[in-house]
Structure formats: C-alpha cells, structure tokens
Design a protein around this motif. Structure first.
Motif, mmCIF file in Angstrom:
data_model
loop_
_atom_site.group_PDB
_atom_site.id
_atom_site.type_symbol
_atom_site.label_atom_id
_atom_site.label_comp_id
_atom_site.label_asym_id
_atom_site.label_seq_id
_atom_site.Cartn_x
_atom_site.Cartn_y
_atom_site.Cartn_z
ATOM 1 N N THR A 37 0.970 -1.346 0.019
ATOM 2 C CA THR A 37 0.140 -0.064 -0.084
ATOM 3 C C THR A 37 0.661 1.358 0.142
ATOM 4 O OG1 THR A 37 -0.175 -0.177 2.373
ATOM 5 C CG2 THR A 37 -2.068 -0.958 1.291
ATOM 6 N N SER A 38 2.225 0.973 -0.646
ATOM 7 C CA SER A 38 3.101 2.230 -0.396
ATOM 8 C C SER A 38 2.532 3.324 -1.224
ATOM 9 C CB SER A 38 4.424 1.715 -0.820
ATOM 10 O OG SER A 38 4.422 1.254 -2.049
ATOM 11 N N GLY A 52 0.534 6.529 -3.014
ATOM 12 C CA GLY A 52 -0.303 6.905 -2.437
ATOM 13 C C GLY A 52 -1.608 6.929 -3.372
ATOM 14 N N HIS A 53 -2.635 7.759 -2.758
ATOM 15 C CA HIS A 53 -3.960 7.729 -3.574
ATOM 16 C C HIS A 53 -3.840 9.012 -4.605
ATOM 17 C CE1 HIS A 53 -7.098 4.979 -2.049
ATOM 18 N NE2 HIS A 53 -6.502 4.881 -1.097
ATOM 19 N N VAL A 61 -6.502 10.631 -5.095
ATOM 20 C CA VAL A 61 -7.087 11.736 -4.558
ATOM 21 C C VAL A 61 -6.343 12.107 -3.106
ATOM 22 C CG1 VAL A 61 -9.456 12.344 -3.499
ATOM 23 C CG2 VAL A 61 -9.235 10.976 -5.548
ATOM 24 N N GLU A 100 -6.258 10.133 1.041
ATOM 25 C CA GLU A 100 -4.886 9.603 1.749
ATOM 26 C C GLU A 100 -4.843 10.406 3.015
ATOM 27 O OE1 GLU A 100 -3.243 7.513 0.057
ATOM 28 O OE2 GLU A 100 -1.680 7.369 1.596
ATOM 29 N N LEU A 149 -6.803 8.612 5.393
ATOM 30 C CA LEU A 149 -6.146 7.520 6.009
ATOM 31 C C LEU A 149 -5.146 7.774 7.020
ATOM 32 C CD1 LEU A 149 -6.313 5.487 2.557
ATOM 33 C CD2 LEU A 149 -7.601 4.699 4.596
ATOM 34 N N ARG A 182 -15.957 7.403 0.272
ATOM 35 C CA ARG A 182 -15.004 6.913 -0.410
ATOM 36 C C ARG A 182 -15.264 5.367 -1.039
ATOM 37 N NH1 ARG A 182 -12.163 11.706 -0.839
ATOM 38 N NH2 ARG A 182 -11.677 12.606 1.063
ATOM 39 N N MET A 221 -11.824 0.101 -1.004
ATOM 40 C CA MET A 221 -11.794 -1.212 -1.592
ATOM 41 C C MET A 221 -10.481 -1.746 -0.932
ATOM 42 S SD MET A 221 -13.988 -2.050 -3.698
ATOM 43 C CE MET A 221 -15.041 -1.381 -4.891
ATOM 44 N N SER A 247 -7.295 -3.002 0.600
ATOM 45 C CA SER A 247 -6.605 -2.714 1.554
ATOM 46 C C SER A 247 -7.064 -1.563 2.282
ATOM 47 C CB SER A 247 -5.143 -2.643 1.278
ATOM 48 O OG SER A 247 -4.936 -1.251 0.469
ATOM 49 N N ASP A 248 -7.580 -0.514 1.725
ATOM 50 C CA ASP A 248 -8.361 0.411 2.324
ATOM 51 C C ASP A 248 -9.354 0.183 3.100
ATOM 52 O OD1 ASP A 248 -6.351 2.190 0.882
ATOM 53 O OD2 ASP A 248 -7.698 2.306 -0.696
ATOM 54 N N LEU A 249 -10.244 -0.714 2.472
ATOM 55 C CA LEU A 249 -11.338 -1.058 3.264
ATOM 56 C C LEU A 249 -11.075 -1.902 4.525
ATOM 57 C CD1 LEU A 249 -14.361 -1.660 3.112
ATOM 58 C CD2 LEU A 249 -13.974 -3.672 1.771
ATOM 59 N N ARG A 250 -9.957 -3.040 4.139
ATOM 60 C CA ARG A 250 -9.467 -3.534 5.417
ATOM 61 C C ARG A 250 -9.042 -2.792 6.474
ATOM 62 N NH1 ARG A 250 -6.845 -6.925 1.537
ATOM 63 N NH2 ARG A 250 -4.976 -6.415 2.555
ATOM 64 N N PHE A 277 -12.015 -7.606 -4.679
ATOM 65 C CA PHE A 277 -12.244 -6.378 -3.857
ATOM 66 C C PHE A 277 -11.906 -6.352 -2.412
ATOM 67 C CE2 PHE A 277 -15.131 -6.003 -7.682
ATOM 68 C CZ PHE A 277 -14.295 -5.058 -8.165
ATOM 69 N N GLN A 323 -4.741 -3.983 -6.845
ATOM 70 C CA GLN A 323 -4.767 -3.211 -5.673
ATOM 71 C C GLN A 323 -4.829 -1.743 -5.999
ATOM 72 O OE1 GLN A 323 -4.747 -4.047 -2.295
ATOM 73 N NE2 GLN A 323 -4.028 -2.175 -1.370
ATOM 74 N N ILE A 351 -7.928 -0.709 -7.966
ATOM 75 C CA ILE A 351 -9.309 -0.683 -7.389
ATOM 76 C C ILE A 351 -9.372 0.518 -6.185
ATOM 77 C CG2 ILE A 351 -10.207 -2.837 -8.238
ATOM 78 C CD1 ILE A 351 -9.320 -3.712 -5.381
ATOM 79 N N THR A 352 -8.026 0.670 -5.591
ATOM 80 C CA THR A 352 -8.272 1.544 -4.481
ATOM 81 C C THR A 352 -7.867 3.036 -4.737
ATOM 82 O OG1 THR A 352 -5.743 1.008 -3.818
ATOM 83 C CG2 THR A 352 -7.362 -0.131 -2.989
ATOM 84 N N GLY A 353 -7.859 3.113 -6.196
ATOM 85 C CA GLY A 353 -7.603 4.523 -6.685
ATOM 86 C C GLY A 353 -6.136 5.087 -6.628
ATOM 87 N N ARG A 354 -5.077 4.108 -6.600
ATOM 88 C CA ARG A 354 -3.697 4.708 -6.220
ATOM 89 C C ARG A 354 -2.738 4.898 -7.697
ATOM 90 N NH1 ARG A 354 -4.854 2.200 -1.533
ATOM 91 N NH2 ARG A 354 -3.929 3.470 0.165
#
Lengths: 232, 256
Positions: free
Chosen positions: A4-5, A7-8, A10, A14, A17, A78, A81, A83-86, B239, B248, B251-254
C-alpha cells in the motif's frame, strides 16, 4: 500481498487514511497510559489517582467516537476497496478493543477506591503489577503490529496470551490461600483478584487488536487459521 | 466454488491486433455458466476488446486480427464453419449508449426473432415480445404504447428496451459494454437488479468502469491492464484482498 506504499490519486482520501492511523495511535497511547496509571494507583492504594483514572476513561470513549465517525464517513464517501477497506474496518475493531481495555483500567480504578488501605502483603500487589506489565507489553506490541502491519508479530502476540492466562491462574490460587488463612483478607483479596481478572481480559483485547493487524495486512482471519494450525 | 461452475465461454491465448498495434496479449479467461463476470480496468486496457471477441464484433473492424482460441460450449467460434449471424443470436450484446432502432417499441423487440425465424405467427411473436419486455422489467411501463417509437423512451427505459431486444432471440450469453454509464442511479439500480435476475437463464459478461458496480453485480471479476489479464477470481476476493499490486492500485484509486 499487494503493498500500500503508493499514495491515492485523491490526496484528501490519503490524508483521511493518515488521520485514521494517527487517531488510532493516539488512542492506543492514551489506553496504555490509563492502564499504567490504574496499576500505579492500585499498587499504592492511591484513591486520588484512582479517581482520575475513572474520570479519564471518558476521554478514551470520546476518541473511539472520533474514530468511528471518521471510519463511517470514509465508507460512505469513498467506497473503500481492498487494503483501504481492511484498514478502515480494522481500525473500527482496534478502537472497540482499545475502548474495552480502557473500561478494564477504569474498573481497576473503581476497585482501588474500595480498598481501605494496604493491609495485604506487598507480594500480592507485586503479582498484580507483574500481570499488568505483561499485559502492557502485549498491548504495546499489538499497537505496533497495527502501525507496521506486521502479521508475524501478530501471531506471536496471540500465542503469548497463554502466559497471561497462566499468570492469572497462579495469582488466583495465591489469593485463595490468603483468604483461607485469614478471613479478614477476603474483602481486599477479592478486590485484587477482580483487578487481576480485569487485566487478564485487557490481555484478551490485546490479542483481538493483534488479530485486527493480521487481518489488515493479509485479509485473512487469524483465529480461524490458528484453530486449523492447532488441529494439526 | 469454481469446480461446480461449468465453463460457457473460454478464451485461450487470445491476442488481438489493430493493424500494427497489439491490443490484447495472451489472455486466458473462462466465462462461467449462469454467472456474471465483470471485466474491469483503465481505459484502453483491452477489456472491451476482449468482450467484443466473444461474439466476433471485432470482425466489423477491417484492421482487427484475432488469434488464439475462443470457444462457446467447447466449439471454436472463429471456426470457418460458424455462421456469425447465428453466433450473435446465441451471444447477444448490449452497448454503452442505448441504441433502439428508429421503430416502434414492439418492432424493436420483434426484429431479431423475425430475421432469425424464431416465431411462426403473430400470436407467437406477441408472446415473445411480451415475455422479453417483462424479463427486461419494462413491460408495465410500455404495454399500452407498444406502437410508439422506442426512441421516445427515457434513457433508462431505452436501455431496458435494448436488453429486451437482446434477450428476445433467446441468447445463451449476454455481453454488456458499460450498460449503465449513461444512466442515473435509479435506472442503474433497476438494470443491476435485472442483471441479477437474468443470471438465472443467461451467462453474462459485463464491462464496467464502476468498481462498485462490478462488486455489486458479478460473481467473478477479471482485471485488465495494458492489454494483459492481470488477475481474475471471485469478486469478493478481488475487492477485499487482491493479490496483485496493479489490481490493488487500480481498485483503491492509487497511482500505479
């Protein structure tokens, strides 16, 4: 496992989070401090300090509400999804368990106020203090596992909970002996025993936090996997 | 679960070139019977190209060249013996923009069954039209004005009319290329509910840019990136716990 390194796209997402991580760490620090203060107050039978522990628990409840609100708002706005969802769901779990640990510390504070003065041997208090140190180490490692997303440490924490349980059982037997020796000890011994029990339960919540860290990192359910491992 | 799902369509080592430019690279993907399979990925990733291979819509583009194996019930659909018109009757399609014929609502639905000779008389045709419109969830709204032009309906109604038209020829597979991208949330919800119901009788492959839509409607999801199939699997897994970093990130928008 996907990292997840990066960044978003948007940036405000970020930032939220990061804010969620910050709030969780902050709440973790507050809870650790409350357990330390509660234990100190108990060992010194300091009613004043114990009353502060009882009232400070409210700050922890407030922090949990903040985390819940941010998490719910992020889910609504948002549609997180993967890793963000978790991470968001995991943070809700962590905050719930931290809040429960806060309640455990508050109960220790309430018990302390009931204890008239230090009439029991120091050894008994030392036993509860030792228990508290063990549990604090568990909480501390669990919070680190949440921050660093370390699934290996998460498993170690769950395994180490047995030590806490064993210590509680030995304290339990010790208290029984004292109560049988002199019935005048029963009231204080019972209070201390309940304090030990509260700390033991705080340890259980630390393992829940470790499980949440494991879930955030891997997307898998640790208790189910430990059951499968232990069945082998 | 995949053990019990029969493969309806299968793509093996599918490559597509548009002239010199290669749009798909060795794609291997199964479309399960009575399942909804979502194809997702950024613009230009090849998801629509793959979808259009499934009923040979790419044949209509002169410079397009398809290699590899694509089968329907085990039969190669690019085989010379295959009648493309018949193939497209078995593998129907709904497009991004509702595109009803400039004819009456009735004729829009009746057209396909008529050219394929699926009905013997007017009574039978009336039944096919009514059933198709009912299954597409639009019968109640249009039954009293079947003779009016299909183009006079609202966007969401037009799209459901197009779905009715697509299922009137009793296809086995329904391909949908961003069927809701021009619709409002209510019309989208109606179409999604419809997709769920249609799954009982049809196999569905859907291309969508809406991640939430893919998550809502499909059982399987395939992620495409730069012409390659990056990851495919159970929608829930994709998802909540995708295995590939590209999936990843997307779908997470990165930023990938």
């Amino acid at each position: 496992m996907a990292s997840t390194s990066s960044g978003h796209i948007v940036s405000s997402y970020e930032e939220e989070l990061i804010e969620l991580t910050r709030l969780t760490s902050e709440m973790g620090g507050m809870v650790e401090q409350l357990v330390i203060s509660a234990t100190d107050a108990l060992v010194r039978v300091d009613h004043e300090a114990a009353r502060k522990v009882v009232s400070d628990d409210r700050l922890i409840d407030e922090k949990q509400r903040q985390i819940d609100e941010l998490a719910v708002s992020m889910i609504a706005r948002r549609q997180p999804m993967a890793s963000d969802l978790r991470k968001i769901v995991g943070s809700i779990h962590v905050a719930t368990d931290l809040e429960r640990i806060g309640d455990m510390a508050k109960s220790v504070g309430r018990r302390t106020i009931q204890i008239g003065g230090q009439r029991l041997s120091n050894q008994l208090y030392a036993g509860v203090k030792h228990m508290s140190e063990l549990v604090l180490a568990q909480i501390n490692k669990a919070l680190d596992a949440v921050t660093t997303l370390d699934d290996v440490v998460a498993v170690q924490i769950c395994d180490a909970d047995e030590e806490v349980d064993a210590l509680y059982m030995s304290l339990f037997r010790e208290f029984l002996t004292y109560m049988m020796e002199d019935p005048r000890n029963i009231t204080d011994c019972t209070h201390l025993l309940f304090c030990a029990k509260n700390l033991e339960r705080a340890g259980d919540h630390a393992t829940n936090i470790a499980e949440a860290a494991y879930y955030i990192k891997t997307g898998r359910n640790l208790p189910a996997e430990l059951d499968a491992r232990d069945d082998d | 679960m995949s053990e019990q799902i029969k493969v309806k369509m299968r793509g093996e080592n599918v490559c597509v070139h548009y002239g010199e430019k290669q749009a798909l690279f060795d794609v291997n993907l199964d479309i399960g019977t009575n399942q909804v399979t979502s194809l997702i990925g950024p613009s230009g990733c090849g998801k629509s190209t793959f979808l259009r291979c499934l009923n040979r819509m790419n044949d209509t583009i002169d410079i397009c060249r398809v290699t590899g194996d694509l089968t329907l019930d085990g039969q190669n659909i690019y085989d010379r013996a295959i009648d493309v018109v018949e193939l497209r009757a078995r593998v129907g399609m709904v497009f991004q923009k509702p595109n009803p014929f400039p004819k009456s609502i009735y004729e829009n639905v009746a057209y396909g069954p008529r050219i394929h000779g699926l009905t013997r008389d007017k009574t039978e045709m009336d039944e096919v039209v009514e059933n198709s419109l009912k299954r597409a969830g639009i019968w109640e709204e249009v039954k009293d004005r079947l003779d009016q032009p299909g183009t006079g309906l609202s966007g969401g109604q037009q799209q459901r009319l197009c779905i009715a038209r697509a299922i009137a020829t009793k296809p086995e597979v329904l391909l949908m290329d961003e069927p809701c991208s021009a619709l409002d949330p209510i019309a989208t919800a109606i179409i999604e509910e419809l997709i769920d119901e249609l799954r009982e009788n049809f196999t569905i492959a859907i291309v969508t840019h809406s991640m939430q839509q893919a998550a809502r409607v499909s059982q399987k999801t395939a992620f495409f990136h730069l012409g390659k199939l990056i990851e495919e699997g159970d929608t829930e897994e994709i998802f909540t716990n995708p295995q590939n970093k590209k999936t990843q990130d997307y779908i997470t928008g990165r930023i990938g």
